[in-house]
Every structure is written in C-alpha cells, then in structure tokens.
Design an enzyme around this catalytic site. Structure first.
Site, PDB file in Angstrom:
ATOM      1  N   GLU A   1      49.547  43.355  30.407  1.00  0.00           N
ATOM      2  CA  GLU A   1      49.917  42.015  31.088  1.00  0.00           C
ATOM      3  C   GLU A   1      50.858  41.261  30.577  1.00  0.00           C
ATOM      4  O   GLU A   1      50.544  39.920  30.493  1.00  0.00           O
ATOM      5  CB  GLU A   1      48.386  41.111  31.025  1.00  0.00           C
ATOM      6  CG  GLU A   1      47.311  41.855  31.681  1.00  0.00           C
ATOM      7  CD  GLU A   1      45.950  41.199  31.731  1.00  0.00           C
ATOM      8  OE1 GLU A   1      45.470  41.024  33.018  1.00  0.00           O
ATOM      9  OE2 GLU A   1      45.292  41.051  30.687  1.00  0.00           O
TER      10      GLU A   1
ATOM     11  N   GLU B   1      38.984  31.576  35.369  1.00  0.00           N
ATOM     12  CA  GLU B   1      40.248  32.243  35.237  1.00  0.00           C
ATOM     13  C   GLU B   1      41.026  32.122  36.572  1.00  0.00           C
ATOM     14  O   GLU B   1      40.708  31.904  37.733  1.00  0.00           O
ATOM     15  CB  GLU B   1      40.304  33.773  34.919  1.00  0.00           C
ATOM     16  CG  GLU B   1      40.118  34.332  33.689  1.00  0.00           C
ATOM     17  CD  GLU B   1      40.296  35.757  33.749  1.00  0.00           C
ATOM     18  OE1 GLU B   1      41.031  36.361  34.413  1.00  0.00           O
ATOM     19  OE2 GLU B   1      39.659  36.377  32.627  1.00  0.00           O
TER      20      GLU B   1
ATOM     21  N   ASN C   1      33.216  40.697  30.509  1.00  0.00           N
ATOM     22  CA  ASN C   1      34.057  40.045  31.275  1.00  0.00           C
ATOM     23  C   ASN C   1      34.455  40.568  32.527  1.00  0.00           C
ATOM     24  O   ASN C   1      34.808  42.090  32.435  1.00  0.00           O
ATOM     25  CB  ASN C   1      35.851  39.963  30.332  1.00  0.00           C
ATOM     26  CG  ASN C   1      36.707  39.209  31.047  1.00  0.00           C
ATOM     27  OD1 ASN C   1      36.519  38.038  31.352  1.00  0.00           O
ATOM     28  ND2 ASN C   1      37.599  40.130  31.627  1.00  0.00           N
ATOM     29  N   GLU C   2      34.130  39.964  33.684  1.00  0.00           N
ATOM     30  CA  GLU C   2      34.743  40.731  34.888  1.00  0.00           C
ATOM     31  C   GLU C   2      33.990  41.841  35.147  1.00  0.00           C
ATOM     32  O   GLU C   2      34.537  43.032  35.525  1.00  0.00           O
ATOM     33  CB  GLU C   2      36.077  40.872  35.331  1.00  0.00           C
ATOM     34  CG  GLU C   2      36.980  39.509  35.130  1.00  0.00           C
ATOM     35  CD  GLU C   2      38.621  39.718  35.331  1.00  0.00           C
ATOM     36  OE1 GLU C   2      39.035  38.989  36.096  1.00  0.00           O
ATOM     37  OE2 GLU C   2      38.957  40.944  35.230  1.00  0.00           O
TER      38      GLU C   2
ATOM     39  N   TRP D   1      50.259  42.074  38.681  1.00  0.00           N
ATOM     40  CA  TRP D   1      49.664  43.154  39.235  1.00  0.00           C
ATOM     41  C   TRP D   1      49.944  43.603  40.747  1.00  0.00           C
ATOM     42  O   TRP D   1      49.425  44.793  41.292  1.00  0.00           O
ATOM     43  CB  TRP D   1      48.167  43.553  39.063  1.00  0.00           C
ATOM     44  CG  TRP D   1      47.479  42.305  39.040  1.00  0.00           C
ATOM     45  CD1 TRP D   1      47.327  41.218  38.087  1.00  0.00           C
ATOM     46  CD2 TRP D   1      46.712  41.656  40.533  1.00  0.00           C
ATOM     47  NE1 TRP D   1      46.414  40.353  38.668  1.00  0.00           N
ATOM     48  CE2 TRP D   1      46.365  40.221  39.971  1.00  0.00           C
ATOM     49  CE3 TRP D   1      46.942  42.275  41.657  1.00  0.00           C
ATOM     50  CZ2 TRP D   1      45.716  39.669  41.147  1.00  0.00           C
ATOM     51  CZ3 TRP D   1      46.138  41.415  42.986  1.00  0.00           C
ATOM     52  CH2 TRP D   1      45.668  40.241  42.447  1.00  0.00           C
TER      53      TRP D   1
ATOM     54  N   HIS E   1      52.147  38.688  33.005  1.00  0.00           N
ATOM     55  CA  HIS E   1      51.118  37.999  33.799  1.00  0.00           C
ATOM     56  C   HIS E   1      51.368  36.545  33.209  1.00  0.00           C
ATOM     57  O   HIS E   1      51.750  36.393  31.908  1.00  0.00           O
ATOM     58  CB  HIS E   1      49.823  38.419  33.592  1.00  0.00           C
ATOM     59  CG  HIS E   1      48.682  37.358  34.174  1.00  0.00           C
ATOM     60  ND1 HIS E   1      48.414  36.158  34.007  1.00  0.00           N
ATOM     61  CD2 HIS E   1      47.926  37.848  35.256  1.00  0.00           C
ATOM     62  CE1 HIS E   1      47.703  35.726  34.717  1.00  0.00           C
ATOM     63  NE2 HIS E   1      47.160  36.882  35.666  1.00  0.00           N
TER      64      HIS E   1
ATOM     65  N   ARG F   1      40.891  49.314  29.697  1.00  0.00           N
ATOM     66  CA  ARG F   1      39.660  48.695  29.466  1.00  0.00           C
ATOM     67  C   ARG F   1      38.456  49.045  30.282  1.00  0.00           C
ATOM     68  O   ARG F   1      38.983  49.702  31.442  1.00  0.00           O
ATOM     69  CB  ARG F   1      40.204  47.114  29.546  1.00  0.00           C
ATOM     70  CG  ARG F   1      40.338  46.598  31.122  1.00  0.00           C
ATOM     71  CD  ARG F   1      40.887  45.138  31.162  1.00  0.00           C
ATOM     72  NE  ARG F   1      40.993  44.602  32.449  1.00  0.00           N
ATOM     73  CZ  ARG F   1      40.927  43.488  32.820  1.00  0.00           C
ATOM     74  NH1 ARG F   1      40.939  42.568  32.115  1.00  0.00           N
ATOM     75  NH2 ARG F   1      41.084  43.220  33.993  1.00  0.00           N
TER      76      ARG F   1
END
Length: 690
Positions: free
Chosen positions: A351, A303, A146-147, A311, A354, A108
């Site tokens: 993920e 988040e 995002n981020e 991670w 996660h 990503r």
C-alpha cells in the site's frame, strides 16, 4: 467510541517508522486536529515474533505517548494478518480454495476461519493484549480483526466440512428435514447419512441451490464466531470499553444485520471512486446503510482515503475540496467520526501508493492542507455529536435474500436485489432524501414509504410486516422478482407474490425476460433479408434492450422497462393501472399497478419490471406526493441534510451556488444568517446551526 467530540484521525502504523518520525507525527496530529488513531491492525508479527513470546513494550510506549498528546486509541487485536510463522509451523491454519490450492502467507488474511489452531492462537494473543491494555486511559475502543471477508471468507478443507455438518444439524435437526429443505428428491441427490454432506465444491454442473444458500450463511456465521471469541475476551477484561469491527459497505459475504447485534458501535470502510460522478451518492448509500445497521445510532467512518487509493487500474485523485465534502456528507448522514487509511503514507509494501493523511511529500502537499482544513471543520461541528436522523423512507434489505437468489439456477443470473437497492437509493438521493435500510421482518410501521427491491425470498413474517405497514398508512412499492420463494427456499405455487396479493391485488403468472443476448451457433452472421428469408423475418422481442411504457390512453409514460416483464393476474377490481407495457408480446398488459389500502391511506404499488432512472423518478414523484412528503427543491448539484441542530449544505458542483432563506449560525465563522442569501463555494460543505 468513548470520546466526547467528533472522532478524527486514521490507522497509525508506527512499526514502519523510527522514533524521530513518531515524535513528529504526534506534533502533526495535534496540528491536524486528530482525536483518535487506530493502532496495531497489522502488528501481529511485532507483538508475537515467535509462538508464545510477546513483545508489547513498544506498543505500551506508543499508547502512553498518544495519551500524553491527548489522542485516543482505537486498539486493534492484530488478528487480521497472521505472521509467517503461523502458516509455516501450522499449515492447517491456511485457507484452501475451491480448486484445492493453499493460500500461503506473504499477503494478509491468510487464515482458515474454521481452524481450531488459528482460534487458539488468536485467543491467546487477544488475552495478552487485554491483560496489558484493557484499563489504559488512552483506550477508547477495541478494534477486532479488520475487514472480515475482504479477501478470505471460506476454506475447502476437512475441518471446515465438519463444522458445516454440525451447523446443518443444528439448523435442521434431522437428515430428513435437510433433504426436504434442499429438495434432494431432484437429480438423485437424496442424502442417506450425514457423512454424505459436503461443501459445495466443484461439481459436474449446477450445485444444489439450497446447499449453496446454506453454505453462504454458514460462512458468515463462522467468521462471526471468530469475532465473538475475541469480543468475549475483551468484554471480560473490561466491559466498559466498546468493541467494533469495520464493515465493508454492502459486502455480500456477511449478514451484517446479524453481525450488527454483536458490535458496540457500527464502523465502516468506504472507497468511492473520485472519477465516478456517482461517487457522492455511493458514499451516501453506505452512510445510510451503516446508520440503519446501528438502529439509527451514530456510526464511525473507520476508513476512507484522504486522496487516492492504489488498487484500481487507474487511481483518480480526489478533487480540491472533495475530501472534506464527502466526509461532511457522511457526518450529515450519521457519522460521529471520520477516520482514514492511513495516517502516514507507507514508504514500502503493497500500500505504498495508497494516500495517507501525511503524504510522501509531507506538509507541502495539497492533501495535508485539506486534512488540516477538515479537522477545523469537524471541531466546529461539535453540536452534531450524537445527533440522530429521522427518515420517512425505508428500503428493505436481506442478505439471505441475496444468497437465495444468487444460488437459484434461474430465473435470471443478475443480482437484482443488490442492484435494485442501489438504484432506488440513487433515485432518492438525487431527489434530496435520506433513506433508512430495514430488514423485511422488522417493524416498518414508522415509515411513510417502503421500497421492496426484488425480495426474491419473501417470508411469512415479512409479508405480515408489509401488511401492517400498509394498514398503518404506508405507501409500499414492490418491484419485480419478488415473492418467488418462501421461507424454506421453495418456489411459491399458485402465482408469485401470492403471500402479499392482498396488499398488491396482483400475482405474477410468468416473467418474460428481455435484453437477452442470444447464443449464436455457427458464425453468427448478421441476417440479410434477401438471403436469410425465414430468419430475417422473425421478430425476437426478447432481445430488445428497452421496452416503452404507456398510459391507459396509449400515450408515452416517462421511463422505460428493462430486463423483463411480468405477466400479471389482477385479483382485485380496485387495482389501478399506472402504466402498461408497450412493444412486447405483453403490450397493453399492466406494468405498474396500485391498490389503495383498505382504510384509504396506505397503498400497495407493484412494478412488474426493472425501471430505468427516469421511470423510477417519475414513480417516486407520484408516491412521495401520495405520502405527503415535501420535496426540498434545491439547485442542481446541491444537497441539504439536517442532523440534530445542524443543517449541512453541500455543493457538489464546480461553480459557486446561491441558496436563499437560510437562517442560523455558521459553524465555521460564527456568522448569523437571517433569511439571507448564502454562497456555497464549489465542492464545499457549509454547516448552519439552529
């Protein structure tokens, strides 16, 4: 965020699931008390499967169903993760590393922030989404990208280099001014044409510090241009829908003071490690920072992990009760919403492991029970919505200061300002205080205590603000490695700290580092006094890990000095020496000083070293007392924070704790308390409304 209750929910990625699962999700969301979900964050490949061909029907259907279920939508623009076709057909959109390697798709954030093609493609996508959803009744916010800078914040390509030159021309105006700013008279670096300006790539040895510091700001500004491109499209479509992009705590790459001006509300992603006993205070640090970036207004926790992340080398689970405890601590410090990554735990992809609000095991798992429990508590905490917090203490933070100190070749390699902010905030947290963060050039006169951790770059405007604060009665604590360079990034001559010596009464003549690990040529054998008759007799205090501090009578002062000692020139006879260095070549020299303000109320304190935790705590006790700030006096492991009409009592320990003198109404049970004893269960937050 357009919602009249505390937001609760998480990232929802329905493209991973079939229709039956989505229908079940809507039922579970209502059971958990979910009020908002973020949708579409990683959906570009589904929204635009081929260049210029958009498929929005599935998203429209989902948003309609969420609205029918009473759940608000934080709709993402999906630009954080380009589809494979973009990199394949337009390779100029891919980022290039400093070493010249192309970062390809398959992960990503595989995009070059400077690429005009990339900018054109995201503009087209965002315009399409805005046309379709800008007036949908489910829409409570737009979620841009995002981020930003989580994985990629730069690219070493010709297009980026061209933008860097243009950015420098706008900043400096002329090549002569640029040469002066960068100090290119040294090492024959003088630039004779704009085409000679390059990105700070690989060089034979140290790059130019001014170039590096400017480049860091350029990278932050370049990503901000992407954000503003999207924001303008969305606001043009419907200015009533607020926009945000999720921050990443104290991320070094982006100047969040500048970014904060361009979001309608602050949002943040936090992932403290449950295996770290310092996790609660790390979370508190980020909450205080986000509230401060928003000028004291509420923020959204966009988040966090419902349980464990995937991670770390070993991914600790949150202990029973910890998910709600940390979430409510964040609400206590200014959050108007708790969202998670993600709603349903993925069954495939990077993920997979996660945690999600709905784990792989479904509603049988402890995680699900705790998710439902927190939803109930947040419903009961409605009175806190929109409430603000008044802090008496501010810590000064400046991203340009970070970049200038890190770009400098010396005097130390440590990121002193970053660590100093965390250390001093930790000491305040442990004593039970909420703190604000403030830019050094902001108005500081409303604070009773101001802490200035290693403000290496001290501008004239910042010096003026500190003078105003002391004159208004504030206690100002300045720590070592402050005031070494000026606005232009050039060394301060005539003694560091000189611009604020009037409020401190001291200047720094030199700094003597210790905790030095010497380079050992040869075999580096341990010295034997019988053999190494000369070397073994030589004392090397620079290698000492800690240095004792003493008072004026030579008695031990609580706490130790770390990393270095400033040699101070005392310029004002009113300066009081609070502590002195012990066993170094500066033994007996001032280590902590205090200069009373001209009107007798404020004061300027200087800490000529990096204090350990006991030293910080000892000094804070004295300064807090001087400022007239009353300490909470709570049991070990318990914190208390008041926000609006609600007081949050948080027990971080493994045992129940009794607190006395509590009055008000419990938000969860409705029970009225009048100067009663209240039991705080282990790892639990109890909320009391006035």
């Amino acid at each position: 965020m357009l919602i009249d209750r505390l937001a609760y929910g998480g990232d929802y990625n329905p493209e991973q699931w079939d229709d039956a699962t989505i229908e079940r999700d809507l039922e579970l969301m209502q059971e958990a008390g979910v009020t908002v979900v973020s949708v579409g964050i990683f959906s570009w490949a589904f929204l635009e499967p081929e260049p210029g061909r958009y498929e929005l029907g599935w998203l429209r259907s989902l948003v309609d169903r969420l609205h029918a279920a009473g759940i608000g939508v934080d709709l993402a623009t999906a630009t954080a993760s380009p589809p494979p076709w973009l990199g394949r057909q337009y390779p100029e959109t891919l980022p290039i590393t400093r070493e010249g390697h192309v970062l390809r798709w398959g992960s990503r954030q595989a995009y070059n922030p400077s690429s005009q093609v990339f900018r054109d493609k995201i503009a087209a996508l965002v315009q399409t989404l805005a046309n379709e959803f800008a007036h949908h009744p489910a829409l409570v916010a737009w979620h841009i990208n995002n981020e930003y800078a989580c994985h990629v914040h730069e690219s070493f390509d010709a297009e980026t280099e061209g933008r860097f030159r243009a950015w420098l021309q706008a900043k400096y105006g002329s090549l002569a001014a640029l040469n002066d700013g960068w100090g290119t008279a040294f090492w024959s670096q003088r630039l004779s044409a704009w085409d000679e300006v390059i990105l700070p790539g690989l060089t034979p040895t140290y790059p130019n510090p001014g170039q590096v510091a400017d480049y860091r700001q350029f990278c932050s500004d370049t990503l901000l241009e992407l954000h503003l491109l999207e924001k303008e499209i969305l606001h043009r479509a419907n200015p009533d829908i607020p926009v945000t992009t999720n921050f990443l705590g104290l991320l070094e790459s982006l100047d969040y003071w500048k970014w904060a001006k361009h979001v309608d509300f602050i949002s943040n992603d936090s992932y403290p490690d449950p295996a770290d006993p310092r996790g609660a205070r790390s979370y508190a640090f980020e909450a205080d920072l986000m509230r401060s970036l928003g000028g004291g207004k509420p923020f959204i926790q966009m988040e966090q992990a419902p349980n464990q992340v995937q991670w770390r080398e070993r991914n600790a689970v949150k202990r029973p009760g910890q998910y709600a405890l940390w979430s409510l601590q964040t609400v206590a410090r200014g959050a108007d919403g708790i969202l998670n990554f993600q709603w349903r735990q993925s069954k495939a992809g990077a993920e997979t492991w996660h945690s999600g609000m709905v784990p792989h095991a479904g509603s049988e798992a402890r995680t699900w029970r705790e998710v439902v429990g927190l939803g109930r508590q947040l419903t009961g905490a409605a009175a806190v919505l929109g409430g603000e917090i008044k802090a008496d203490v501010a810590l000064l933070l400046d991203w340009q200061n970070f970049w200038a100190q890190e770009a400098a070749v010396g005097p130390v390699e440590e990121k002193t300002a970053l660590r100093g902010l965390r250390d001093w905030h930790a000491s305040l947290f442990e004593r039970g205080h909420v703190a604000d963060f403030a830019h050094p050039e902001a108005d500081l006169t409303g604070y009773r205590i101001i802490i200035v951790p290693s403000l290496f770059r001290l501008t004239e405007a910042a010096a003026t603000r500190l003078r105003e604060a002391v004159a208004a009665g504030a206690q100002v604590i300045v720590t070592f490695l402050s005031g070494w360079i000026d606005d232009a990034g050039h060394a301060v001559l005539g003694g560091y700290l000189r611009p604020i010596r009037d409020i401190l009464g001291v200047r720094v003549l030199e700094m003597a580092p210790f905790s030095v690990v010497p380079y050992l040529p040869g075999t580096g054998e341990v010295l034997d006094p019988e053999i190494d008759r000369v070397s073994a007799a030589i004392v090397a205090p620079a290698a000492a890990p800690l240095v004792d501090l003493v008072d004026d009578f030579g008695a031990p002062w609580p706490g130790n000095a770390r990393e270095g000692a400033d040699d101070l020139a005392v310029d004002d006879e009113r300066v009081q020496v609070v502590a002195r260095f012990g066993g170094t070549d500066l033994a007996g020299r001032p280590a902590i000083t205090m200069l009373p303000g001209a009107r007798g109320s404020g004061a300027g304190w200087y800490v000529a070293t990096n204090l350990d935790s006991r030293g910080r705590d000892t000094l804070l006790a004295r300064v807090l007392d001087s400022a007239g700030i009353v300490e909470p006096g709570l049991p070990a492991g318990v914190s208390r924070t008041k926000r609006g009409p609600v007081t949050f009592w948080l027990n971080h320990t493994d045992e129940p704790v009794i607190v006395r003198g509590v009055t008000g109404r419990r938000c969860d049970t409705g029970e009225s308390l009048a100067a009663a004893e209240m039991v705080l269960p282990a790892r639990t937050a109890v909320l009391i409304e006035d």
